[in-house]
Design a protein around this motif. Structure first.
Motif, short mmCIF file in Angstrom:
data_model
loop_
_atom_site.label_atom_id
_atom_site.label_comp_id
_atom_site.label_asym_id
_atom_site.label_seq_id
_atom_site.Cartn_x
_atom_site.Cartn_y
_atom_site.Cartn_z
N ALA A 285 0.82 -1.20 0.00
CA ALA A 285 0.00 0.00 0.00
C ALA A 285 0.86 1.26 0.00
O ALA A 285 0.33 2.37 -0.11
N LEU A 286 2.18 1.10 0.09
CA LEU A 286 3.06 2.28 -0.06
C LEU A 286 2.80 2.95 -1.41
O LEU A 286 2.96 4.16 -1.55
N PHE A 287 2.37 2.16 -2.39
CA PHE A 287 2.11 2.73 -3.71
C PHE A 287 0.95 3.73 -3.67
O PHE A 287 0.85 4.61 -4.51
N ARG A 288 0.09 3.60 -2.68
CA ARG A 288 -1.03 4.54 -2.59
C ARG A 288 -0.56 5.94 -2.25
O ARG A 288 -1.25 6.93 -2.52
N VAL A 289 0.61 6.04 -1.61
CA VAL A 289 1.19 7.36 -1.37
C VAL A 289 1.42 8.04 -2.72
O VAL A 289 1.15 9.24 -2.89
N TYR A 290 1.86 7.24 -3.69
CA TYR A 290 2.13 7.79 -5.03
C TYR A 290 0.83 8.05 -5.78
O TYR A 290 0.76 8.97 -6.59
N ASP A 291 -0.21 7.27 -5.47
CA ASP A 291 -1.54 7.59 -6.03
C ASP A 291 -1.92 9.00 -5.59
O ASP A 291 -2.37 9.82 -6.38
N ARG A 292 -1.74 9.26 -4.30
CA ARG A 292 -2.15 10.56 -3.77
C ARG A 292 -1.26 11.69 -4.31
O ARG A 292 -1.73 12.78 -4.58
N MET A 293 0.04 11.41 -4.45
CA MET A 293 0.94 12.47 -4.92
C MET A 293 0.72 12.80 -6.39
O MET A 293 0.99 13.91 -6.83
N THR A 294 0.27 11.78 -7.16
CA THR A 294 0.13 12.00 -8.60
C THR A 294 -1.31 12.22 -9.02
O THR A 294 -1.58 12.58 -10.17
N GLY A 295 -2.26 11.97 -8.11
CA GLY A 295 -3.67 12.10 -8.47
C GLY A 295 -4.14 10.99 -9.39
O GLY A 295 -5.19 11.11 -10.02
N GLN A 296 -3.36 9.91 -9.48
CA GLN A 296 -3.76 8.77 -10.31
C GLN A 296 -3.91 7.55 -9.41
O GLN A 296 -3.37 7.52 -8.31
#
Ligand code: NAD
Length: 306
Positions: A285-296
């Protein structure tokens, strides 16, 4: 201690990892007495053939070896040194194997106290996750007395395939924390590659397959990549446990005056994940941090995402 029927094993901590490891010991033919503060976990092991224990105090006296697989340092200290703890009940010559990931310094302090009563304590943390626990293919890194390690090696062999004594007390935990440093930083690198590839319109499944065939390959990409790409944040090695390991790693580094800039950075990303309610989610779920940072976000990501 060569015959399975002459080694009586106590097992404390029957969570994600411990229940599989204890099951492997039962299936290998060892007499196992099992305890967890969650009664349902004890019942499940008893159904597989273990003797259920009513408490820690019920484990130590009858055991030659007690294995602990608990969340963090205070839990192990309570079970070993607390009221009715193993230090009060185990016989001289018996062996505690702590397979949790905890503080190397606290491990050394516990091992010293136990040694004064004739009880050996080995630290033997593991790598390989729930899959490795289930299939008895864990990598086990042990610290502590060499003779005690030789005596319990057959027991460890029922839970893992790579079993190495890496030094004196605390050395197993030290190596495990270095292992976690590599896992965390590697996972962050994978998150960044997936976020960039996704933004550029690349097929992420295909990109993963290509990376696995080259020098960017890793266990994290192999085992966690599919869940990251699919947006599956479910069970696994919890974000909270990784934060505990990163804290222990940074504490150890500070004590040695070793700067760890990459580990510090990935720790802030994990903290961001926990702040968004991801603490109980799997590491991926660390990848969700990148979801939030990129809006994707991943195409298949569940709506439960905070
Ligand atoms: P978990 O939280 O699933 O299991 C811990 C168990 O300990 C729980 O069932 C809990 O009820 C029990 N417990 C807590 N305090 C207790 C006490 N005082 N007495 C008896 N039982 C008690 O954790 P886990 O995922 O199994 O991890 C255990 C350890 O192994 C941790 O140190 C973790 O960092 C390490 N580890 C986990 C993984 C993984 O992928 N999950 C991989 C390698 C190492």
């Amino acid at each position: 201690m060569n015959e399975k029927d002459t080694i009586r094993i106590g097992f404390v901590g029957l969570g994600t990892m411990g229940r599989e490891m204890a099951r492997n010991l039962v299936e290998a033919g060892y007499a196992v007495t099992a305890y967890d503060i969650a009664p349902a976990a004890v019942d499940a092991l008893a159904a597989l053939g273990a003797r259920p224990a009513a408490g820690v105090a019920d484990i130590g006296a009858g055991a030659d070896v007690v294995i602990t697989m608990l969340p963090d340092t205070p839990h192990v200290e309570e079970v070993v040194l607390g009221a009715g703890g193993l230090i009060e009940t185990m016989r001289p010559g018996s062996i505690i194997i702590d397979m949790s990931t905890i503080s190397p310094a606290a491990t050394r302090a516990m091992a010293e106290r136990l040694a004064s009563t004739g009880i050996f304590m080995l630290d033997a943390p593991v790598s390989g996750g729930p899959i490795g626990a289930k299939t008895a293919t864990l990598s086990i890194m042990a610290g502590g007395d060499a003779d005690a390690f030789a005596r319990v090696r057959p027991v460890l062999s029922a839970m893992g395939t790579t079993i190495t004594r890496v030094g004196e007390s605390g050395a197993g935990q030290t190596v495990k924390l270095c292992n976690q440093l590599v896992c965390g930083v590697n996972l962050q690198a994978i998150c960044e590659a997936l976020a960039l590839g996704r933004a550029c319109g690349v097929d992420l499944d295909q990109m993963r397959a290509v990376l696995l065939g080259g020098s960017a390959s890793s266990w994290m990409l192999d085992k966690l990549g599919p869940a990251m790409i699919a947006g599956d944040a479910g069970a696994g090695f919890r974000i909270d446990l990784m934060l505990k390991d990163l804290r222990l790693t940074l504490d150890m580094a500070q004590a040695q005056s070793v700067p760890l800039p990459a580990t510090s950075l990935v720790t802030t990303q994990y903290l961001e994940a926990r702040a968004h309610g991801e603490g109980a989610n799997g590491n991926q779920a660390l990848f969700r941090v990148y979801d939030r940072m990129t809006g994707q976000r991943a195409a298949g990501a569940s709506d439960s995402q905070p």
